[in-house]
Design a protein around this motif. Structure first.
Motif, PDB file in Angstrom:
ATOM      1  N   HIS A 295       0.843  -1.205   0.000  1.00 56.04           N
ATOM      2  CA  HIS A 295       0.000   0.000   0.000  1.00 56.04           C
ATOM      3  C   HIS A 295       0.877   1.255   0.000  1.00 56.04           C
ATOM      4  CE1 HIS A 295      -3.296  -2.534   2.193  1.00 56.04           C
ATOM      5  NE2 HIS A 295      -3.151  -2.864   0.925  1.00 56.04           N
ATOM      6  N   THR A 299       0.951   4.117  -2.895  1.00 54.34           N
ATOM      7  CA  THR A 299       0.623   5.535  -2.686  1.00 54.34           C
ATOM      8  C   THR A 299       1.824   6.432  -2.992  1.00 54.34           C
ATOM      9  OG1 THR A 299       1.160   5.356  -0.310  1.00 54.34           O
ATOM     10  CG2 THR A 299      -1.147   5.054  -0.954  1.00 54.34           C
ATOM     11  N   TRP A 303       2.004   8.968  -6.366  1.00 50.84           N
ATOM     12  CA  TRP A 303       2.144  10.405  -6.109  1.00 50.84           C
ATOM     13  C   TRP A 303       3.409  10.931  -6.789  1.00 50.84           C
ATOM     14  CZ3 TRP A 303       0.268  12.340  -0.685  1.00 50.84           C
ATOM     15  CH2 TRP A 303      -0.078  13.700  -0.768  1.00 50.84           C
ATOM     16  N   THR A 421      -4.402  10.778  -4.655  1.00 51.01           N
ATOM     17  CA  THR A 421      -3.136  10.478  -3.985  1.00 51.01           C
ATOM     18  C   THR A 421      -3.026  11.203  -2.648  1.00 51.01           C
ATOM     19  OG1 THR A 421      -2.069  12.229  -5.306  1.00 51.01           O
ATOM     20  CG2 THR A 421      -1.799   9.951  -6.063  1.00 51.01           C
ATOM     21  N   PRO A 425      -3.810   7.987   1.303  1.00 50.76           N
ATOM     22  CA  PRO A 425      -2.859   7.734   2.403  1.00 50.76           C
ATOM     23  C   PRO A 425      -3.365   8.186   3.770  1.00 50.76           C
ATOM     24  CG  PRO A 425      -1.734   8.738   0.539  1.00 50.76           C
ATOM     25  CD  PRO A 425      -3.196   8.838   0.261  1.00 50.76           C
ATOM     26  N   HIS A 438       1.444   9.215   5.473  1.00 57.29           N
ATOM     27  CA  HIS A 438       0.994  10.239   4.536  1.00 57.29           C
ATOM     28  C   HIS A 438       2.160  11.155   4.184  1.00 57.29           C
ATOM     29  CE1 HIS A 438      -1.186  13.596   2.750  1.00 57.29           C
ATOM     30  NE2 HIS A 438      -2.238  12.804   2.653  1.00 57.29           N
ATOM     31  N   SER A 441       4.392   9.388   1.661  1.00 60.80           N
ATOM     32  CA  SER A 441       3.758   9.389   0.335  1.00 60.80           C
ATOM     33  C   SER A 441       3.847  10.766  -0.305  1.00 60.80           C
ATOM     34  CB  SER A 441       2.292   8.959   0.454  1.00 60.80           C
ATOM     35  OG  SER A 441       2.175   7.677   1.036  1.00 60.80           O
ATOM     36  N   VAL A 499      -3.064   0.026  -4.848  1.00 56.19           N
ATOM     37  CA  VAL A 499      -3.757   0.860  -3.856  1.00 56.19           C
ATOM     38  C   VAL A 499      -5.160   0.321  -3.623  1.00 56.19           C
ATOM     39  CG1 VAL A 499      -4.500   3.198  -3.287  1.00 56.19           C
ATOM     40  CG2 VAL A 499      -2.409   2.848  -4.606  1.00 56.19           C
TER      41      VAL A 499
END
Length: 533
Positions: A295, A299, A303, A421, A425, A438, A441, A499
Motif C-alpha cells: 500500500h 501511494t 504520487w 493520492t 494515504p 501520509h 507518500s 492501492v
C-alpha cells in the motif's frame, strides 16, 4: 461494526454532516489555499525577476534568469516541502496533530513575508535570500500535507469522508486562481507603457521602476489567508482517533467529541487499552510490511509519477504558452505587462481545467470510489498528453485547440490522481502511523515535483543548440517532453493497482485496528475486516 470498536469512533463514523465538518474543511483547506498560492505563485514572477535583476549586457541572455538561478528559485520550496512532509508527518504521530498544526501555519506566514523582503547588494544576493526563505516556507507547507489530511480523515464520517478530504485539497485550485488574480490586480495597478514597443528586455525602458515592488507584494500576500485561520486552528480539539488510539486517553477523547458532536459519549478505557495493545507494530517491522508495505509503495509511487507531470505543467505553463505563440514575445511587452499576460493565462487554465476537476472529485469520490477516479485520471492524462505531443506542430497554428486539450490534462489530473493520492494515504494506514505514512507518500510526490520542475527546465529546451538558452545543454524539445510525461502517466495506471479501495469503510476496518488478540497474542480479524493483507 465490531463490538470492540470504540463508541466515540462509531459516533464519528455514523455522524450526519454537521457544521463542524464544514468548519474543519475551511480551517484545514485554507492551509492548502496558502500552499498552492505560495508554491505556484513563483511561476508568475520568474520572468519578471530576470528582467529586473539580470539586464546586464554582459549576461549571456539578458533579461532572463540564469539556468542555475531559475532552477534554485523554482526548486528550493519543493526541497523544503519534502523535508517538512517527512518531519511534520513523523511529529504529528509523536506529539499529536493539533500540537504541531499551528507551527506549520506560522512558519508559512513568517516566510511568506520574509520572501517578499528578500535583500542583497547584488542580484545573486537577492536570489540567495529569496531561496533561503522559500526553503523554510516550503518546510512549513510540507507539514500541512500530512496534518491536514489526517485531521480531516479522523474527523469525518465514513459515508462522506472522501469528499471532505478532497474538499480540503480542492482549496488548492482557489489558491492557484487567487495567485493569478492578485498578480493581475497588482500588475495592472503598476502597468505603464513608458515607451512604445519594441522593447529590449536588457534595457530599463522595458522595466518600470515599480516592477521591484510587484513580485514582493505578490509573495507577501501569501501570509494573509494563513493569518486569517490561525486562531481557529488553535481552537480545534485533538482528533479522537489520536487521543484514544495513540495517546490512550479515553476520557479526553470522549470529552472532546461530546462537545464537537453535541452528544453524550462514554469513556471506554478498557477498549482503548485493548485496541492499543493488540495492534502495536511499528513502521519498520515485518508486520507492517506484510499488511501495508505494498500500500505504501503504491501511494508513494503514484504520487511521485503524478507530480512529475503535474508540476512540470503548472510551473512552466508560461514557457509552453510562449512556445505555441499564445503569449507574445517579451520584446513586445514591458516587464509589468508580461506579468499581467502570464497571470491571465494561468488564471484561465485554473478556471477551465484545474478548479472544475477538483470539485468533480469532491462530488463523486464517495460514489464511484478512489480507485476508479485515480485509474481514470491517469488514463485520460496519458491520452491528452499524447494528443498534444504527437500532432504538436498542428497545435502551433491552433491555439484555441491547444488550450482546450491542455486544460483537459489539468481537469483529469484533479478529477483523478492529484486528488486521490492525497486522500487515500490518510485512510489506509493505522492511526499511530497515519501522519507518518501520509508524509512519506507526499514526500515521494514532492520528489517527483523536483524531478518535474528541474527536468522540464532542461528537457523542454530546443534540440537546436543555437535556440537554447545560454547555459543549458540542448534539450529534447517541448514535443518530446510531452511524450515523456504521457509515458509517465501511463506508468501510474499500473501502480494504481497496488492501492486498495477505501470507499464506505471506517478507518479501523481499513487498518485492522478493530482486530482482537487471540489467546496466543496473535491478531484475529473482526467480522467486518474486508481489506486483504
Amino acid at each position: 461494526m465490531a463490538n470492540n470498536q470504540l463508541g466515540v469512533l462509531n459516533a464519528l463514523d455514523a455522524a450526519k454532516t454537521q457544521w463542524y465538518h464544514f468548519t474543519a474543511i475551511v480551517i484545514a483547506g485554507m492551509g492548502f489555499f496558502t500552499d498552492a498560492y505560495d508554491l505556484f505563485g513563483i511561476s508568475l514572477i520568474t520572468k519578471l525577476l530576470g528582467r529586473i535583476y539580470y539586464t546586464n549586457e554582459n549576461h549571456p541572455k539578458p533579461g532572463t534568469l540564469p539556468p542555475n538561478v531559475a532552477a534554485a528559485v523554482n526548486g528550493t520550496a519543493f526541497v523544503g516541502t519534502l523535508a517538512g512532509q517527512l518531519f511534520f508527518g513523523w511529529l504529528g504521530d509523536k506529539l499529536g496533530r493539533k500540537r504541531v498544526y499551528g507551527l506549520t501555519l506560522m512558519l508559512m506566514v513568517v516566510c511568506s513575508i520574509a520572501s517578499g523582503l528578500s535583500f542583497g547588494k547584488s542580484p545573486a544576493g537577492v536570489m540567495t535570500t529569496l531561496c533561503f526563505f522559500r526553503f523554510w516556507l516550503g518546510f512549513g507547507i510540507g507539514g500541512d500535507y500530512p496534518l491536514s489530511a489526517t485531521i480531516m480523515s479522523e474527523y469525518a464520517n465514513k459515508k462522506t469522508r472522501g469528499a471532505f478530504i478532497a474538499a480540503v485539497f480542492a482549496m488548492q485550485g482557489f489558491g492557484i486562481l487567487t495567485g493569478g488574480i492578485v498578480a493581475l490586480i497588482v500588475s495592472a495597478s503598476f502597468d505603464h507603457a513608458y515607451k512604445a514597443p519594441p522593447y529590449s528586455v536588457n534595457r530599463k525602458d522595458s522595466t518600470a521602476p515599480e516592477a521591484d515592488y510587484i513580485w514582493r507584494i505578490i509573495l507577501m500576500f501569501g501570509a494573509v489567508p494563513a493569518l486569517l485561520t490561525y486562531y481557529w486552528r488553535m481552537k480545534m480539539p485533538e482528533t479522537a482517533r489520536y487521543t484514544a488510539l495513540v495517546a490512550r486517553n479515553a476520557k479526553q477523547a470522549a470529552s472532546d467529541m461530546s462537545k464537537v458532536l453535541q452528544v453524550e459519549l462514554e469513556a471506554e478505557e478498557e477498549k482503548v487499552e485493548t485496541a492499543s495493545s493488540s495492534n502495536s507494530f511499528g513502521l519498520f517491522t515485518k508486520e507492517f510490511a506484510r499488511r501495508h508495505g505494498l500500500h505504501l509503495l503504491g501511494t508513494s509511487v503514484c504520487w511521485f509519477l503524478l507530480d512529475i507531470a503535474y508540476y512540470s505543467n503548472n510551473l512552466f505553463q508560461k514557457d509552453i504558452f510562449t512556445a505555441i505563440g499564445w503569449l507574445p514575445k517579451a520584446e513586445t511587452m514591458n516587464a509589468i505587462h508580461e506579468v499581467y499576460r502570464v497571470a491571465a493565462s494561468q488564471s484561465l487554465i485554473a478556471l477551465c481545467g484545474t478548479i472544475p476537476g477538483y470539485w468533480f472529485t469532491v462530488a463523486l469520490i464517495d460514489y464511484i470510489g478512489r480507485f476508479t477516479i485515480q485509474l481514470m485520471g491517469f488514463f485520460f492524462m496519458t491520452v491528452f498528453m499524447f494528443a498534444l505531443a504527437i500532432p504538436y506542430h498542428h497545435w502551433l497554428s491552433n491555439n484555441a485547440g491547444f488550450l482546450i486539450m491542455y486544460s483537459l490534462t489539468f481537469f483529469f489530473a484533479n478529477f483523478g490522481p492529484n486528488a486521490t493520492t492525497f486522500v487515500v494515504p490518510a485512510e489506509i494506514f493505522p492511526a499511530r502511523l497515519r501522519s507518518t505514512c501520509h508524509g512519506i507518500s507526499a514526500a515521494a510526490g514532492k520528489l517527483g515535483a523536483i524531478v518535474g520542475a528541474l527536468g522540464f527546465l532542461y528537457a523542454a529546451q530546443s534540440t537546436n543548440p543555437e535556440e537554447t538558452d545560454q547555459g543549458y545543454p540542448p534539450g529534447i524539445g517541448v514535443k518530446n517532453t510531452l511524450l515523456v510525461l504521457g509515458s509517465i502517466n501511463c506508468l501510474g495506471i499500473f501502480f494504481t493497482l497496488l492501492v486498495p479501495e477505501s470507499k464506505g469503510k471506517s478507518l479501523e476496518e481499513l487498518t485492522g485496528e478493530n482486530e482482537e488478540a487471540d489467546g496466543n497474542g496473535k491478531q484475529q480479524a473482526s467480522s467486518t475486516q474486508t481489506l486483504p493483507v
